[in-house]
Design an enzyme around this catalytic site. Structure first.
Site, PDB file in Angstrom:
ATOM      1  N   MET A  91       0.798  -1.219   0.000  1.00  0.00           N
ATOM      2  CA  MET A  91       0.000   0.000   0.000  1.00  0.00           C
ATOM      3  C   MET A  91       0.837   1.277   0.000  1.00  0.00           C
ATOM      4  O   MET A  91       0.434   2.292   0.558  1.00  0.00           O
ATOM      5  CB  MET A  91      -0.980  -0.012   1.189  1.00  0.00           C
ATOM      6  CG  MET A  91      -1.951  -1.180   1.152  1.00  0.00           C
ATOM      7  SD  MET A  91      -2.787  -1.386  -0.458  1.00  0.00           S
ATOM      8  CE  MET A  91      -4.009  -0.095  -0.310  1.00  0.00           C
ATOM      9  N   ARG A  92       1.990   1.211  -0.639  1.00  0.00           N
ATOM     10  CA  ARG A  92       2.814   2.411  -0.761  1.00  0.00           C
ATOM     11  C   ARG A  92       3.259   2.547  -2.216  1.00  0.00           C
ATOM     12  O   ARG A  92       3.431   1.549  -2.910  1.00  0.00           O
ATOM     13  CB  ARG A  92       4.058   2.307   0.121  1.00  0.00           C
ATOM     14  CG  ARG A  92       3.749   2.042   1.581  1.00  0.00           C
ATOM     15  CD  ARG A  92       4.990   2.160   2.416  1.00  0.00           C
ATOM     16  NE  ARG A  92       5.520   3.527   2.359  1.00  0.00           N
ATOM     17  CZ  ARG A  92       5.036   4.539   3.066  1.00  0.00           C
ATOM     18  NH1 ARG A  92       4.013   4.368   3.873  1.00  0.00           N
ATOM     19  NH2 ARG A  92       5.564   5.739   2.979  1.00  0.00           N
ATOM     20  N   HIS A 110      -3.669  -5.092  -9.598  1.00  0.00           N
ATOM     21  CA  HIS A 110      -4.651  -4.077  -9.198  1.00  0.00           C
ATOM     22  C   HIS A 110      -6.063  -4.654  -9.345  1.00  0.00           C
ATOM     23  O   HIS A 110      -6.370  -5.262 -10.373  1.00  0.00           O
ATOM     24  CB  HIS A 110      -4.483  -2.829 -10.076  1.00  0.00           C
ATOM     25  CG  HIS A 110      -5.422  -1.744  -9.677  1.00  0.00           C
ATOM     26  ND1 HIS A 110      -5.225  -0.968  -8.562  1.00  0.00           N
ATOM     27  CD2 HIS A 110      -6.592  -1.325 -10.225  1.00  0.00           C
ATOM     28  CE1 HIS A 110      -6.222  -0.122  -8.436  1.00  0.00           C
ATOM     29  NE2 HIS A 110      -7.069  -0.312  -9.434  1.00  0.00           N
TER      30      HIS A 110
HETATM   31  C1  GRF Z   1      -5.418  -7.206  -4.020  1.00  0.00           C
HETATM   32  O1  GRF Z   1      -6.772  -7.033  -4.315  1.00  0.00           O
HETATM   33  C2  GRF Z   1      -4.559  -6.444  -4.975  1.00  0.00           C
HETATM   34  O2  GRF Z   1      -5.117  -6.299  -6.227  1.00  0.00           O
HETATM   35  C3  GRF Z   1      -4.440  -5.096  -4.323  1.00  0.00           C
HETATM   36  O3  GRF Z   1      -4.391  -5.357  -2.953  1.00  0.00           O
HETATM   37  C4  GRF Z   1      -5.077  -6.580  -2.681  1.00  0.00           C
HETATM   38  C5  GRF Z   1      -4.140  -7.426  -1.868  1.00  0.00           C
HETATM   39  O4  GRF Z   1      -4.759  -8.597  -1.425  1.00  0.00           O
HETATM   40  N1  GRF Z   1      -3.296  -4.386  -4.840  1.00  0.00           N
HETATM   41  P1  GRF Z   1      -3.894  -9.744  -0.755  1.00  0.00           P
HETATM   42  O5  GRF Z   1      -3.136  -9.104   0.403  1.00  0.00           O
HETATM   43  O6  GRF Z   1      -2.989 -10.311  -1.775  1.00  0.00           O
HETATM   44  O7  GRF Z   1      -4.908 -10.719  -0.263  1.00  0.00           O
END
Ligand code: GRF
Length: 207
Positions: A91-92, A110
């Protein structure tokens, strides 16, 4: 016998179901030698440890700014001889120094059909917009968020009455199908990139 060997780092901030899909892939799994997180409580770290994969936490609060955070992360990657990076719910936004250190070697997944609904809330934003079809995108990472050339997409229909709780699991299923394939294609040198257009060459079956 496959000749390809590689050292891949997966970056994750949360649950890590995509990390799990990569670890479970018979080809890509053994390439994952490092999991990097910005959050010490990320469940993804436990998933890695359960497989004996090394983990490193780089916490932003211990670095004065994003460039310093990026440099620290880059140092970790270099120490571990990492050749490719797969972002999986990290998330960065990666800064330019990090992106430039791995040109064409960083993938992101994504939860929407880019270029629609970029950002941290792809599933929610698509639902609120009222689309009838959404999906997932794997793309190469460049210096802009959710922007690089698209490697793979899979459409996911939005069903009548869907909310995040009902749609998200179907988004995840699609992610877990396409991400390991995309990582395999990248590492095996099967991505041919011309500008924004990415051609994915077929997997060789004669090995
Ligand atoms: C996924 O939906 C991905 O597309 C997004 O963040 C989510 C991560 O899910 N970037 P996880 O931690 O892999 O379950």
């Amino acid at each position: 016998m496959r000749a390809v060997d590689a050292r891949v780092a997966v970056f994750a901030s949360g649950s890590g179901t995509n990390l799990q899909a990569l670890l479970d892939d018979p080809v890509a799994g053994p390439w994952v030698v490092l999991v990097v997180s910005d959050r010490p409580d990320a469940y993804a770290l436990e998933r890695a440890q359960a497989r004996g994969v090394e983990t490193v936490v780089v916490e932003p609060r211990y670095h004065p700014d994003r460039a310093a955070f990026d440099r620290a992360t880059l140092e970790v990657l270099r120490e571990h001889g990492i050749e490719y990076v797969a972002l999986a719910g990290f998330m960065r936004i990666l800064g330019p120094e990090l992106v430039r250190a791995y040109p064409g070697r960083i993938l992101n997944i994504h939860p929407a059909l880019l270029p629609s609904f970029p950002g941290a809330h792809g599933v929610r934003d698509a639902l609120e917009w009222g689309v009838k079809v959404t999906g997932v995108t794997v793309h190469l990472v460049d210096e802009e968020m959710d922007h690089g050339p698209i490697v793979a997409q899979e459409a996911v229909p939005v069903l009548e009455g869907d909310d995040r709780d009902s749609l998200e699991p179907r988004i995840h299923e699609a992610e877990h199908r396409i991400y390991p394939k995309a990582v395999r294609a990248l590492v095996e040198g099967r991505l041919k990139v011309e500008g924004r257009i990415v051609r994915v060459l077929e997997e060789r079956t004669d090995e």
